[in-house]
Design a protein around this motif. Sequence first.
Motif, PDB file in Angstrom:
ATOM      1  N   ALA A   1      39.524  20.325 -17.740  1.00 55.89           N
ATOM      2  CA  ALA A   1      39.834  19.534 -18.934  1.00 55.89           C
ATOM      3  C   ALA A   1      40.389  20.385 -20.065  1.00 55.89           C
ATOM      4  O   ALA A   1      41.217  19.917 -20.859  1.00 55.89           O
ATOM      5  CB  ALA A   1      38.590  18.793 -19.406  1.00 55.89           C
ATOM      6  N   PHE A   2      39.951  21.648 -20.147  1.00 51.03           N
ATOM      7  CA  PHE A   2      40.338  22.485 -21.280  1.00 51.03           C
ATOM      8  C   PHE A   2      41.301  23.608 -20.896  1.00 51.03           C
ATOM      9  O   PHE A   2      41.434  24.597 -21.616  1.00 51.03           O
ATOM     10  CB  PHE A   2      39.088  23.034 -21.974  1.00 51.03           C
ATOM     11  N   GLY A   3      41.975  23.460 -19.774  1.00 52.55           N
ATOM     12  CA  GLY A   3      43.083  24.344 -19.451  1.00 52.55           C
ATOM     13  C   GLY A   3      42.722  25.717 -18.945  1.00 52.55           C
ATOM     14  O   GLY A   3      43.498  26.666 -19.118  1.00 52.55           O
ATOM     15  N   VAL A   4      41.565  25.871 -18.302  1.00 55.55           N
ATOM     16  CA  VAL A   4      41.187  27.168 -17.738  1.00 55.55           C
ATOM     17  C   VAL A   4      42.140  27.529 -16.591  1.00 55.55           C
ATOM     18  O   VAL A   4      42.473  26.694 -15.757  1.00 55.55           O
ATOM     19  CB  VAL A   4      39.723  27.126 -17.246  1.00 55.55           C
ATOM     20  N   ASP A   5      42.561  28.791 -16.571  1.00 55.50           N
ATOM     21  CA  ASP A   5      43.513  29.243 -15.558  1.00 55.50           C
ATOM     22  C   ASP A   5      42.847  29.583 -14.229  1.00 55.50           C
ATOM     23  O   ASP A   5      43.450  29.415 -13.167  1.00 55.50           O
ATOM     24  CB  ASP A   5      44.264  30.481 -16.055  1.00 55.50           C
ATOM     25  N   ALA A   6      41.614  30.086 -14.264  1.00 59.17           N
ATOM     26  CA  ALA A   6      40.927  30.486 -13.040  1.00 59.17           C
ATOM     27  C   ALA A   6      39.435  30.604 -13.317  1.00 59.17           C
ATOM     28  O   ALA A   6      39.011  30.800 -14.464  1.00 59.17           O
ATOM     29  CB  ALA A   6      41.467  31.820 -12.519  1.00 59.17           C
ATOM     30  N   ILE A   7      38.651  30.477 -12.252  1.00 58.73           N
ATOM     31  CA  ILE A   7      37.202  30.623 -12.343  1.00 58.73           C
ATOM     32  C   ILE A   7      36.766  31.718 -11.373  1.00 58.73           C
ATOM     33  O   ILE A   7      37.093  31.675 -10.179  1.00 58.73           O
ATOM     34  CB  ILE A   7      36.476  29.310 -12.006  1.00 58.73           C
ATOM     35  N   LEU A   8      36.026  32.689 -11.898  1.00 58.59           N
ATOM     36  CA  LEU A   8      35.449  33.740 -11.078  1.00 58.59           C
ATOM     37  C   LEU A   8      33.942  33.523 -10.996  1.00 58.59           C
ATOM     38  O   LEU A   8      33.307  33.170 -11.986  1.00 58.59           O
ATOM     39  CB  LEU A   8      35.737  35.118 -11.672  1.00 58.59           C
ATOM     40  N   MET A   9      33.371  33.727  -9.806  1.00 56.22           N
ATOM     41  CA  MET A   9      31.939  33.539  -9.593  1.00 56.22           C
ATOM     42  C   MET A   9      31.355  34.795  -8.979  1.00 56.22           C
ATOM     43  O   MET A   9      31.995  35.424  -8.130  1.00 56.22           O
ATOM     44  CB  MET A   9      31.696  32.347  -8.664  1.00 56.22           C
ATOM     45  N   ASP A  10      30.148  35.142  -9.396  1.00 56.91           N
ATOM     46  CA  ASP A  10      29.512  36.275  -8.749  1.00 56.91           C
ATOM     47  C   ASP A  10      28.873  35.804  -7.443  1.00 56.91           C
ATOM     48  O   ASP A  10      28.845  34.612  -7.119  1.00 56.91           O
ATOM     49  CB  ASP A  10      28.495  36.948  -9.681  1.00 56.91           C
ATOM     50  N   GLU A  11      28.364  36.739  -6.669  1.00 57.83           N
ATOM     51  CA  GLU A  11      27.882  36.451  -5.320  1.00 57.83           C
ATOM     52  C   GLU A  11      26.610  35.612  -5.286  1.00 57.83           C
ATOM     53  O   GLU A  11      26.216  35.117  -4.219  1.00 57.83           O
ATOM     54  CB  GLU A  11      27.642  37.773  -4.580  1.00 57.83           C
ATOM     55  N   THR A  12      25.952  35.403  -6.429  1.00 54.77           N
ATOM     56  CA  THR A  12      24.727  34.607  -6.453  1.00 54.77           C
ATOM     57  C   THR A  12      24.987  33.138  -6.779  1.00 54.77           C
ATOM     58  O   THR A  12      24.049  32.342  -6.809  1.00 54.77           O
ATOM     59  CB  THR A  12      23.730  35.173  -7.483  1.00 54.77           C
ATOM     60  N   CYS A  13      26.238  32.774  -7.024  1.00 56.30           N
ATOM     61  CA  CYS A  13      26.565  31.380  -7.330  1.00 56.30           C
ATOM     62  C   CYS A  13      26.570  30.524  -6.072  1.00 56.30           C
ATOM     63  O   CYS A  13      26.813  31.019  -4.957  1.00 56.30           O
ATOM     64  CB  CYS A  13      27.938  31.291  -8.005  1.00 56.30           C
ATOM     65  N   CYS A  14      26.319  29.231  -6.240  1.00 61.13           N
ATOM     66  CA  CYS A  14      26.387  28.290  -5.125  1.00 61.13           C
ATOM     67  C   CYS A  14      27.840  27.957  -4.797  1.00 61.13           C
ATOM     68  O   CYS A  14      28.776  28.345  -5.512  1.00 61.13           O
ATOM     69  CB  CYS A  14      25.593  27.026  -5.429  1.00 61.13           C
ATOM     70  N   ASP A  15      28.035  27.226  -3.733  1.00 64.84           N
ATOM     71  CA  ASP A  15      29.359  26.922  -3.197  1.00 64.84           C
ATOM     72  C   ASP A  15      30.020  25.795  -4.003  1.00 64.84           C
ATOM     73  O   ASP A  15      29.527  24.665  -4.014  1.00 64.84           O
ATOM     74  CB  ASP A  15      29.210  26.503  -1.732  1.00 64.84           C
ATOM     75  N   PRO A  16      31.167  26.041  -4.641  1.00 64.36           N
ATOM     76  CA  PRO A  16      31.831  24.965  -5.385  1.00 64.36           C
ATOM     77  C   PRO A  16      32.470  23.914  -4.475  1.00 64.36           C
ATOM     78  O   PRO A  16      32.862  22.846  -4.951  1.00 64.36           O
ATOM     79  CB  PRO A  16      32.904  25.705  -6.197  1.00 64.36           C
ATOM     80  N   LEU A  17      32.564  24.211  -3.169  1.00 62.58           N
ATOM     81  CA  LEU A  17      33.116  23.234  -2.229  1.00 62.58           C
ATOM     82  C   LEU A  17      32.022  22.500  -1.455  1.00 62.58           C
ATOM     83  O   LEU A  17      32.292  21.870  -0.428  1.00 62.58           O
ATOM     84  CB  LEU A  17      34.086  23.913  -1.257  1.00 62.58           C
ATOM     85  N   TYR A  18      30.803  22.585  -1.928  1.00 61.31           N
ATOM     86  CA  TYR A  18      29.728  21.729  -1.435  1.00 61.31           C
ATOM     87  C   TYR A  18      30.074  20.289  -1.828  1.00 61.31           C
ATOM     88  O   TYR A  18      30.626  20.044  -2.903  1.00 61.31           O
ATOM     89  CB  TYR A  18      28.413  22.182  -2.074  1.00 61.31           C
ATOM     90  N   ARG A  19      29.778  19.321  -0.986  1.00 61.21           N
ATOM     91  CA  ARG A  19      30.225  17.943  -1.203  1.00 61.21           C
ATOM     92  C   ARG A  19      29.844  17.412  -2.588  1.00 61.21           C
ATOM     93  O   ARG A  19      30.668  16.802  -3.282  1.00 61.21           O
ATOM     94  CB  ARG A  19      29.640  17.033  -0.115  1.00 61.21           C
ATOM     95  N   LYS A  20      28.616  17.641  -3.015  1.00 65.35           N
ATOM     96  CA  LYS A  20      28.178  17.119  -4.303  1.00 65.35           C
ATOM     97  C   LYS A  20      28.901  17.808  -5.453  1.00 65.35           C
ATOM     98  O   LYS A  20      29.272  17.168  -6.439  1.00 65.35           O
ATOM     99  CB  LYS A  20      26.672  17.275  -4.468  1.00 65.35           C
ATOM    100  N   ALA A  21      29.118  19.103  -5.334  1.00 64.95           N
ATOM    101  CA  ALA A  21      29.824  19.823  -6.390  1.00 64.95           C
ATOM    102  C   ALA A  21      31.250  19.307  -6.533  1.00 64.95           C
ATOM    103  O   ALA A  21      31.748  19.128  -7.652  1.00 64.95           O
ATOM    104  CB  ALA A  21      29.826  21.321  -6.093  1.00 64.95           C
ATOM    105  N   ILE A  22      31.914  19.053  -5.410  1.00 62.56           N
ATOM    106  CA  ILE A  22      33.267  18.514  -5.458  1.00 62.56           C
ATOM    107  C   ILE A  22      33.273  17.148  -6.128  1.00 62.56           C
ATOM    108  O   ILE A  22      34.119  16.851  -6.973  1.00 62.56           O
ATOM    109  CB  ILE A  22      33.864  18.408  -4.042  1.00 62.56           C
ATOM    110  N   ARG A  23      32.304  16.302  -5.749  1.00 64.88           N
ATOM    111  CA  ARG A  23      32.250  14.951  -6.309  1.00 64.88           C
ATOM    112  C   ARG A  23      32.010  14.987  -7.815  1.00 64.88           C
ATOM    113  O   ARG A  23      32.681  14.293  -8.583  1.00 64.88           O
ATOM    114  CB  ARG A  23      31.157  14.143  -5.613  1.00 64.88           C
ATOM    115  N   VAL A  24      31.058  15.799  -8.261  1.00 63.17           N
ATOM    116  CA  VAL A  24      30.757  15.886  -9.692  1.00 63.17           C
ATOM    117  C   VAL A  24      31.947  16.458 -10.460  1.00 63.17           C
ATOM    118  O   VAL A  24      32.201  16.077 -11.602  1.00 63.17           O
ATOM    119  CB  VAL A  24      29.492  16.739  -9.924  1.00 63.17           C
TER     120      VAL A  24
END
Length: 265
Positions: free
Chosen positions: A141-164
Amino acid sequence: MANLIRITHCDDPAIAPYRNVRERDLAGRQKLFVAEGTVVLNVLLTSGRHAVHSLFLLENRLAGLADLLAKVPDGVPVYVADRTIMDEVAGFPIHRGVLALGYRETGQTAPAFPAGRSLVMGLVGIANHDNMGSLFRNAAAFGVDAILMDETCCDPLYRKAIRVSVGAALKLPSMTIGPASEMIARLRAEAYTIYATSPSAGLVLEDAPRAERVALLFGAEGDGLPDDILTETDGLRIGMAADFDSLNVAAASAIALHHFRKTAD
């Protein structure tokens, strides 16, 4: 024209990847992810970031999905079934009647950061899929160019994360980059001004200068960002009532990103 394939038996091997969706959420799908609902499916079909494996649709939804079906790439199968079969295969009622499978990117490399003005988000220890999806939605929504995650983050392609995320997780460039220290090193090499959000920081958001290249770091609710990250970066806090110092990480990200936003007013 979409390649419609009618499914008449629950044990049809063609739809095996859709079987027991919730159990597969936990066990994993190897190189695939699930997109659920028309909004997310539209992002999958139009963003170009992920190849489409297949679609699985409720037959009484077909008439209203003509525009989406016109976007399905040639050769991608579109499986169609009645409510009984679809719910039996998925393992629970699919109220939206729209599922799709996409391929995860392989050989993932760091996003190509743009030259000049840029806004990047860094995530550390985000383990809740609702929060992860909301963070991606706010970033889009606010024009972020990229997102970096450290190794302790959960999966952004988990079904619920994608839906939300309303599909933002399928659109925004992102990657897991290892430990947070590696993330910071990469951002510094790309000449970003790095702000670590923390309720104990001295600098208040509205006083933060809008540098040309900004990276905002967010940590998990409760623990927040690790001390070593806070000592290596510029701290930033959101001003609020004197007797309360905490916001949900998704809400905090929306406020901070709005301050540094790249989108037009």
